[in-house]
Design a protein around this motif. Structure first.
Motif, short mmCIF file in Angstrom:
data_model
loop_
_atom_site.label_atom_id
_atom_site.label_comp_id
_atom_site.label_asym_id
_atom_site.label_seq_id
_atom_site.Cartn_x
_atom_site.Cartn_y
_atom_site.Cartn_z
N VAL A 33 -14.18 9.19 -26.41
CA VAL A 33 -14.24 8.26 -27.21
C VAL A 33 -14.39 6.88 -26.33
N SER A 34 -13.47 6.86 -25.41
CA SER A 34 -13.06 5.52 -24.64
C SER A 34 -14.51 5.55 -23.79
N ALA A 35 -15.16 6.53 -23.47
CA ALA A 35 -16.41 6.26 -22.65
C ALA A 35 -17.37 5.29 -23.39
N PHE A 36 -17.30 4.96 -24.90
CA PHE A 36 -18.07 3.95 -25.51
C PHE A 36 -17.75 2.52 -24.79
N ILE A 37 -16.82 2.32 -24.28
CA ILE A 37 -16.71 0.94 -23.56
C ILE A 37 -17.78 0.74 -22.54
N PHE A 38 -18.43 1.72 -22.24
CA PHE A 38 -19.25 1.55 -21.32
C PHE A 38 -20.85 1.09 -21.79
N ALA A 39 -20.94 1.21 -23.32
CA ALA A 39 -22.17 0.76 -23.96
C ALA A 39 -22.92 -0.55 -23.64
N LYS A 40 -22.01 -1.42 -23.01
CA LYS A 40 -22.63 -2.61 -22.63
C LYS A 40 -23.27 -2.61 -21.33
N LEU A 41 -23.00 -1.61 -20.54
CA LEU A 41 -23.68 -1.50 -19.12
C LEU A 41 -25.24 -0.97 -19.49
N SER A 42 -26.14 -1.00 -18.39
CA SER A 42 -27.17 -0.52 -18.43
C SER A 42 -27.19 1.02 -18.85
N GLU A 43 -28.24 1.41 -19.31
CA GLU A 43 -28.55 2.88 -19.74
C GLU A 43 -28.08 3.86 -18.58
N VAL A 45 -26.27 3.58 -16.04
CA VAL A 45 -24.91 3.36 -15.69
C VAL A 45 -24.10 3.90 -16.61
N GLU A 46 -24.27 3.70 -18.11
CA GLU A 46 -23.49 4.19 -19.19
C GLU A 46 -23.65 5.72 -19.25
N ILE A 47 -24.62 6.32 -19.12
CA ILE A 47 -24.67 7.74 -19.15
C ILE A 47 -24.09 8.26 -18.01
N ARG A 48 -24.35 7.75 -16.98
CA ARG A 48 -23.79 8.30 -15.67
C ARG A 48 -22.06 8.15 -15.63
N ALA A 49 -21.53 6.91 -16.14
CA ALA A 49 -20.04 6.87 -16.40
C ALA A 49 -19.57 7.68 -17.34
N ILE A 50 -20.35 7.99 -18.65
CA ILE A 50 -19.73 8.82 -19.69
C ILE A 50 -19.66 10.36 -19.00
N GLN A 51 -20.74 10.76 -18.41
CA GLN A 51 -20.85 12.21 -17.81
C GLN A 51 -19.65 12.39 -16.76
N ASP A 52 -19.58 11.20 -15.96
CA ASP A 52 -18.60 11.44 -14.82
C ASP A 52 -17.08 11.58 -15.31
N ILE A 53 -16.85 10.49 -16.09
CA ILE A 53 -15.57 10.41 -16.80
C ILE A 53 -15.14 11.53 -17.46
N GLY A 54 -16.32 12.27 -18.42
CA GLY A 54 -16.11 13.25 -19.32
C GLY A 54 -15.84 14.48 -18.25
N MET A 55 -16.65 14.93 -17.43
CA MET A 55 -16.37 15.91 -16.67
C MET A 55 -15.37 15.96 -16.01
N GLY A 56 -14.68 14.68 -15.28
CA GLY A 56 -13.55 14.66 -14.70
C GLY A 56 -12.34 14.95 -15.52
N ALA A 57 -12.46 14.67 -16.83
CA ALA A 57 -11.36 14.76 -18.00
C ALA A 57 -11.27 16.36 -17.99
N LEU A 122 -22.37 14.27 -27.06
CA LEU A 122 -22.11 12.94 -26.83
C LEU A 122 -23.21 12.62 -25.80
N LEU A 123 -23.50 12.96 -24.87
CA LEU A 123 -24.47 12.56 -23.82
C LEU A 123 -25.94 12.85 -24.59
N TYR A 124 -25.81 13.83 -25.27
CA TYR A 124 -27.37 14.13 -25.88
C TYR A 124 -27.74 13.04 -27.15
N LEU A 125 -26.59 12.60 -27.50
CA LEU A 125 -26.68 11.27 -28.63
C LEU A 125 -27.14 10.10 -27.62
#
Lengths: 253, 246
Positions: A33-43, A45-57, A122-125
């Motif tokens: 859920v916290s990954a949504f804070i990246f929504a302001k970044l370019s697409e 970087v946002e997808i990359r950040a969600i994937q990396d942080i999600g997989m890291g978690a 989440l990434l698919y959405l």
């Protein structure tokens, strides 16, 4: 074999009911859920950040839960004397330890699959594109968890306290990841140091070969290297688990 | 028996590790370097030790964006005419550490091409520091050349390198051919589209300016969205007044 299966089934059910298992699932969900804070970044970087942080978690929390269950099985049960009950039954000690191990890694596989599915949705959405390396990364995370679980069981059997078992297992996890990081220093090291690093790579789990989640573009290993990497993890697990079985055989509770 | 089995599997694991290692073509670069020591932090090191190089690179890139999006009192250009509220891209702030931040990101994750192309474009076409942009792109391209990959990688970086080299030699207006190729990529930074649109606008090539600026109408960055709308309205006015005169 049937005894191993029964112990594994019991362990899996026990872990699934455990509060720490549910807690880790909640924690990972919060990270997603916290990954949504990246929504302001370019697409990109946002997808990359969600994937990396999600997989890291997924990786970190699977590691923590596997660590917790492995220490519990190999150390806490001995301390609490609850291990007496299963050992009075017609189950060999080696079957018991292998069954327990199998149960823990099946719990880890379930956890990784559930969290991976959540992250993929989440990434698919977010309209992310998936390739084979993305899904393969989860399998490689599982291989890493398999290795650290076996090592933690061995450490716990040889440890005198729960805290030392946790600390040493953490150190093995860190050492496994840093073995690849010292590669570029090898040219500047003395021959004795180079030999030592090589021996460390044999003894400790070499996660550099399995850290696919960190190289999701798939540019880190030629395709012919995947099967040996998987076999390396499997053989390493058997080596450690047979050693753990030998230690467990001799252990007095 | 158990110890013997353990030894057999251990030897098998060593052999398989060696076999897998033969195909392992990737070699990470050091987390610390004197090239970017002014912005290096220990947090990168800790994340790398836990096997999260990509997360470390993501965090550093977000820090880079924060750095590039803020006004730093100690880096205000002498004699800058721009207003403070106008922020980056106006020449108000020099952003001296931008190259170091970019290099730190690129060295953490050698696959992070967007970070390289974005910062190289900002250095070359906004901050007018082509040499730093070329050094950054060369660092990334040389690394991948050294890996001897069977498939081409970092194609966009080569494109940006050509565009920036041409900008340095002949001026930005001559680099449009390469920038046109760059904007066709879905991950092209909105900043590059904005710069290309501006080049066409200044050259009075309104048809191409409209085509490129329209790409930024759905930009996530409100600044580029606003700039695109304003410029398109200006082009519209210029075209109407031109028609009335004729």
């Amino acid at each position: 074999m049937k005894a191993v299966y029964n112990v594994a089934k019991y362990t899996l059910l026990e872990n699934a009911r455990s509060k720490s298992f549910s807690l880790s699932v909640v924690f990972i969900a919060l990270v997603f859920v916290s990954a949504f804070i990246f929504a302001k970044l370019s697409e990109v970087v946002e997808i990359r950040a969600i994937q990396d942080i999600g997989m890291g978690a997924v990786q970190f929390f699977s590691f923590l839960t596997a660590l917790f269950f492995a220490v519990k099985v190999a150390f806490v049960e001995g301390q609490n004397k609850t291990i007496y009950l299963p050992l009075t039954r017609p189950v060999k000690r080696s079957e018991y330890i292998f069954g327990r191990y199998l149960g823990i890694i099946l719990s880890a596989a379930l956890e990784i699959a559930a969290m991976g599915m959540l992250l993929t949705i989440l990434l698919y959405l977010k309209q992310a594109e998936f390739d084979g390396f993305y899904f393969l990364s989860y399998f490689f995370i599982f291989l890493k968890i398999m290795m650290i679980t076996a090592v933690t069981i061995l450490i716990s059997l040889a440890s005198t306290s729960q805290a030392s078992a946790f600390i040493f297992s953490f150190l093995v996890w860190i050492t496994g990841h840093s073995l690849g990081e010292v590669e570029f220093l090898l040219d500047e090291m003395s021959p004795a140091m180079v030999t030592m690093v090589r021996i460390f790579k044999w003894i400790f789990p070499n996660y550099t070969l399995l850290n696919l989640a960190d190289y999701t573009a798939g540019r880190f290993m030629a395709a012919a290297g995947y099967l040996p990497a998987v076999l390396y993890a499997v053989f390493y697990v058997f080596a450690v688990m047979w050693l753990a079985a030998a230690v467990f055989e001799k252990k007095e509770f | 028996m158990k110890l013997a089995l353990s030894a057999v599997f251990f030897i098998a694991s060593v052999l398989m590790q060696a076999q897998a290692g033969k195909h392992f073509t990737f070699r990470n670069t050091p987390v610390f370097s004197k090239d970017f020591s002014e912005v290096a932090r220990y947090s990168d090191f800790w994340l790398v030790l836990f096997g999260h190089r990509r997360i470390a690179a993501d965090i550093v890139f977000i820090q880079t964006l924060q750095y590039y999006g803020s006004i730093h009192e100690d880096e205000i250009s002498a004699g800058a005419k721009a207003e403070r509220r106008e922020g980056f891209g106006t020449g108000l702030v020099r952003y001296d550490k931008l190259f170091s931040y970019a290099l730190r990101t690129a060295r953490l994750d050698r696959n992070f091409e967007y970070a390289v192309t974005f910062t190289a474009a900002a250095l070359a076409w906004v901050q007018k520091r082509e040499n730093e942009a070329i050094a950054l792109l060369t660092d990334a391209i040389d690394y991948w050349d050294g890996q001897k990959m069977t498939v081409p990688v970092f194609y966009q970086s080569s494109l940006y390198l050509s565009a920036i080299a041409v900008t340095k030699e002949k001026g930005i207006a001559e680099a449009t051919e390469y920038m046109e190729k760059a904007v066709t990529y879905p991950d092209c930074p909105d900043m590059v589209k904005n710069i290309l649109g501006e080049i066409y606008f200044r050259a009075k090539d309104y048809k191409n300016a409209v085509r490129v600026l329209e790409m930024n109408l759905d930009s996530r960055e409100p600044n580029y969205r606003r700039k695109a709308i304003e410029k398109l309205e200006k082009i519209h006015e210029l075209l109407i007044s031109g028609q009335q005169r004729s």
